[in-house]
Motif scaffolding. Sequence first.
Motif, PDB file in Angstrom:
ATOM      1  N   ILE A 122      -2.476   8.378 -10.618  1.00  0.00           N
ATOM      2  CA  ILE A 122      -1.371   7.788  -9.872  1.00  0.00           C
ATOM      3  C   ILE A 122      -0.044   8.335 -10.373  1.00  0.00           C
ATOM      4  O   ILE A 122       0.850   8.688  -9.603  1.00  0.00           O
ATOM      5  CB  ILE A 122      -1.397   6.249  -9.991  1.00  0.00           C
ATOM      6  CG1 ILE A 122      -2.652   5.692  -9.313  1.00  0.00           C
ATOM      7  CG2 ILE A 122      -0.141   5.636  -9.371  1.00  0.00           C
ATOM      8  CD1 ILE A 122      -2.834   4.204  -9.508  1.00  0.00           C
ATOM      9  N   THR A 129       2.648  10.575  -8.311  1.00  0.00           N
ATOM     10  CA  THR A 129       4.039  10.142  -8.165  1.00  0.00           C
ATOM     11  C   THR A 129       4.995  11.256  -8.553  1.00  0.00           C
ATOM     12  O   THR A 129       5.987  11.525  -7.865  1.00  0.00           O
ATOM     13  CB  THR A 129       4.308   8.900  -9.035  1.00  0.00           C
ATOM     14  OG1 THR A 129       3.431   7.856  -8.630  1.00  0.00           O
ATOM     15  CG2 THR A 129       5.750   8.435  -8.881  1.00  0.00           C
ATOM     16  N   THR A 145      -0.314   8.918   1.084  1.00  0.00           N
ATOM     17  CA  THR A 145      -0.334   8.608  -0.349  1.00  0.00           C
ATOM     18  C   THR A 145      -0.176   9.822  -1.260  1.00  0.00           C
ATOM     19  O   THR A 145       0.239   9.683  -2.411  1.00  0.00           O
ATOM     20  CB  THR A 145      -1.650   7.902  -0.709  1.00  0.00           C
ATOM     21  OG1 THR A 145      -2.754   8.747  -0.340  1.00  0.00           O
ATOM     22  CG2 THR A 145      -1.766   6.573   0.035  1.00  0.00           C
ATOM     23  N   GLU A 146      -0.520  11.013  -0.758  1.00  0.00           N
ATOM     24  CA  GLU A 146      -0.498  12.203  -1.606  1.00  0.00           C
ATOM     25  C   GLU A 146       0.434  13.303  -1.097  1.00  0.00           C
ATOM     26  O   GLU A 146       0.881  14.147  -1.873  1.00  0.00           O
ATOM     27  CB  GLU A 146      -1.913  12.772  -1.739  1.00  0.00           C
ATOM     28  CG  GLU A 146      -2.909  11.789  -2.350  1.00  0.00           C
ATOM     29  CD  GLU A 146      -4.317  12.340  -2.369  1.00  0.00           C
ATOM     30  OE1 GLU A 146      -4.469  13.575  -2.262  1.00  0.00           O
ATOM     31  OE2 GLU A 146      -5.264  11.543  -2.476  1.00  0.00           O
ATOM     32  N   LEU A 182       4.599   7.275   1.763  1.00  0.00           N
ATOM     33  CA  LEU A 182       4.815   6.010   1.070  1.00  0.00           C
ATOM     34  C   LEU A 182       5.621   6.169  -0.212  1.00  0.00           C
ATOM     35  O   LEU A 182       5.948   5.174  -0.859  1.00  0.00           O
ATOM     36  CB  LEU A 182       3.469   5.335   0.783  1.00  0.00           C
ATOM     37  CG  LEU A 182       2.647   5.000   2.032  1.00  0.00           C
ATOM     38  CD1 LEU A 182       1.375   4.250   1.649  1.00  0.00           C
ATOM     39  CD2 LEU A 182       3.464   4.180   3.029  1.00  0.00           C
ATOM     40  N   HIS A 192       8.822   5.180   1.772  1.00  0.00           N
ATOM     41  CA  HIS A 192       8.695   3.943   2.549  1.00  0.00           C
ATOM     42  C   HIS A 192       7.984   2.836   1.780  1.00  0.00           C
ATOM     43  O   HIS A 192       7.855   1.720   2.295  1.00  0.00           O
ATOM     44  CB  HIS A 192       7.981   4.231   3.871  1.00  0.00           C
ATOM     45  CG  HIS A 192       8.783   5.105   4.790  1.00  0.00           C
ATOM     46  ND1 HIS A 192       9.782   4.614   5.595  1.00  0.00           N
ATOM     47  CD2 HIS A 192       8.759   6.450   4.995  1.00  0.00           C
ATOM     48  CE1 HIS A 192      10.328   5.604   6.279  1.00  0.00           C
ATOM     49  NE2 HIS A 192       9.735   6.731   5.932  1.00  0.00           N
ATOM     50  N   GLU A 193       7.526   3.161   0.579  1.00  0.00           N
ATOM     51  CA  GLU A 193       6.933   2.205  -0.349  1.00  0.00           C
ATOM     52  C   GLU A 193       5.532   1.748   0.067  1.00  0.00           C
ATOM     53  O   GLU A 193       5.127   1.873   1.221  1.00  0.00           O
ATOM     54  CB  GLU A 193       7.838   0.974  -0.531  1.00  0.00           C
ATOM     55  CG  GLU A 193       9.105   1.254  -1.321  1.00  0.00           C
ATOM     56  CD  GLU A 193       8.840   1.566  -2.788  1.00  0.00           C
ATOM     57  OE1 GLU A 193       7.891   1.000  -3.361  1.00  0.00           O
ATOM     58  OE2 GLU A 193       9.591   2.380  -3.351  1.00  0.00           O
ATOM     59  N   LYS A 194       4.802   1.211  -0.910  1.00  0.00           N
ATOM     60  CA  LYS A 194       3.452   0.711  -0.683  1.00  0.00           C
ATOM     61  C   LYS A 194       3.469  -0.343   0.417  1.00  0.00           C
ATOM     62  O   LYS A 194       4.302  -1.244   0.420  1.00  0.00           O
ATOM     63  CB  LYS A 194       2.903   0.101  -1.974  1.00  0.00           C
ATOM     64  CG  LYS A 194       1.474  -0.399  -1.859  1.00  0.00           C
ATOM     65  CD  LYS A 194       0.991  -0.968  -3.186  1.00  0.00           C
ATOM     66  CE  LYS A 194      -0.439  -1.477  -3.068  1.00  0.00           C
ATOM     67  NZ  LYS A 194      -0.930  -2.042  -4.358  1.00  0.00           N
ATOM     68  N   GLY A 195       2.558  -0.204   1.373  1.00  0.00           N
ATOM     69  CA  GLY A 195       2.531  -1.126   2.495  1.00  0.00           C
ATOM     70  C   GLY A 195       3.533  -0.774   3.572  1.00  0.00           C
ATOM     71  O   GLY A 195       3.647  -1.476   4.574  1.00  0.00           O
ATOM     72  N   LYS A 210       6.714  -1.050   3.629  1.00  0.00           N
ATOM     73  CA  LYS A 210       7.650  -2.157   3.823  1.00  0.00           C
ATOM     74  C   LYS A 210       9.106  -1.726   3.689  1.00  0.00           C
ATOM     75  O   LYS A 210      10.018  -2.540   3.831  1.00  0.00           O
ATOM     76  CB  LYS A 210       7.343  -3.275   2.824  1.00  0.00           C
ATOM     77  CG  LYS A 210       5.951  -3.874   2.997  1.00  0.00           C
ATOM     78  CD  LYS A 210       5.697  -4.996   2.002  1.00  0.00           C
ATOM     79  CE  LYS A 210       4.257  -5.500   2.093  1.00  0.00           C
ATOM     80  NZ  LYS A 210       3.939  -6.072   3.401  1.00  0.00           N
ATOM     81  N   GLU A 266       5.715  -0.881   8.648  1.00  0.00           N
ATOM     82  CA  GLU A 266       4.583  -1.787   8.850  1.00  0.00           C
ATOM     83  C   GLU A 266       4.767  -2.603  10.127  1.00  0.00           C
ATOM     84  O   GLU A 266       5.788  -3.261  10.324  1.00  0.00           O
ATOM     85  CB  GLU A 266       4.456  -2.735   7.658  1.00  0.00           C
ATOM     86  CG  GLU A 266       3.290  -3.701   7.761  1.00  0.00           C
ATOM     87  CD  GLU A 266       3.203  -4.623   6.553  1.00  0.00           C
ATOM     88  OE1 GLU A 266       2.823  -5.782   6.734  1.00  0.00           O
ATOM     89  OE2 GLU A 266       3.523  -4.171   5.443  1.00  0.00           O
ATOM     90  N   ASN A 326      -1.434  -1.897  11.079  1.00  0.00           N
ATOM     91  CA  ASN A 326      -1.378  -2.489   9.744  1.00  0.00           C
ATOM     92  C   ASN A 326      -0.112  -3.321   9.585  1.00  0.00           C
ATOM     93  O   ASN A 326       0.708  -3.096   8.698  1.00  0.00           O
ATOM     94  CB  ASN A 326      -1.450  -1.395   8.676  1.00  0.00           C
ATOM     95  CG  ASN A 326      -2.844  -0.824   8.540  1.00  0.00           C
ATOM     96  OD1 ASN A 326      -3.667  -1.328   7.797  1.00  0.00           O
ATOM     97  ND2 ASN A 326      -3.122   0.234   9.302  1.00  0.00           N
TER      98      ASN A 326
END
Length: 240
Positions: free
Chosen positions: A4, A8, A159-160, A171, A174-177, A179, A189, A238
Motif C-alpha cells: 500500500i 501510494t 487504486t493503482e 482514488l 478522490h480518496e477512498k470510497g 468521497k 460516489e 457504489n
Amino acid sequence: MKNIFTKTLLGLALSGLVAGSVFASENNANKHSGPSSNIAWDVPQILFVKNGDPERGKQINTEMMCSACHGKEGIATAKNWPNMAGQKANYTYKMLIDYRDEKRVGTETATLMVRLAKTMTEQQMADIAVYYESLPLPPPSAAKLATKEEVESILPLLTEGDGKRMLPPCLLCHEKGAKGVERDTPALEGQRAEYFRKTMQEYKDGTRHNDIYARMRHIAKVLTDEEINAMAQYFAENGN
C-alpha cells in the motif's frame, strides 16, 4: 502494508509528473487565455466557504430554483445533471465562481449556469455549497454503460493507476470510497453515470477546461471511451 505504501508513493510520483508536464504544455499551447480558474485556496478563502450558512443555502436551493435540476435534497432530477448531495463545499463553490467568471462554458447547461452564477453573491455561493455538503451522499443508482466484466477491469486504474500512460490512481485524489477531499476534489460516489461520462468527454475534447494544471484533461484524453463508461457505472453503482 508495504504494498500500500509503495502504491501510494507511486501515485504521488505520477501525480507530480502529470501536473508538471501538463502545466508546461498548458503554458506553451493552451488555446484558452488566462488561468483555468480564478480561485486561490488561501486560508481566508477556505474559512469563508467553511463558514457558509447551510440553512440559508437550503433556502437558496429553493428560491433560486436550483432544486428544479439538482433536486430538493441534492439528487438530480435528470440524468445529465449532477447530484449535489454530499458534494464537497469547496468544489461546489469553485464551480460557481468558474461559471460566474466564464471559465466553464461551451455547453447548453454551462450557459444556463453562467447566467445563474452571475446573479449570485459569493456569500450565496458559499451558503449553498455548505448546504449541499451537509446532505448525505447519493444512494447507488442503476446504469447500463458497461458490462460487469468491463467495470471489474478498470478497478486497478482506481487504486493503482497506469504508469505507462502517466495515469495516477483515481482514488489518490478522490480518496477512498471516492468521497472527495476538502480542498476542491469532488466526491464521485453515487454520481449519475450519464453526467460523469458527459463530464469526462468534455474534458477529453477540451470543451471543459477549468481544471487547474489541465490535470483532468490529460487523464480524460488518455482514457478510452470504454474505460470512461466503466468508471461512470462503477461510481454510480457504489453510492452511499
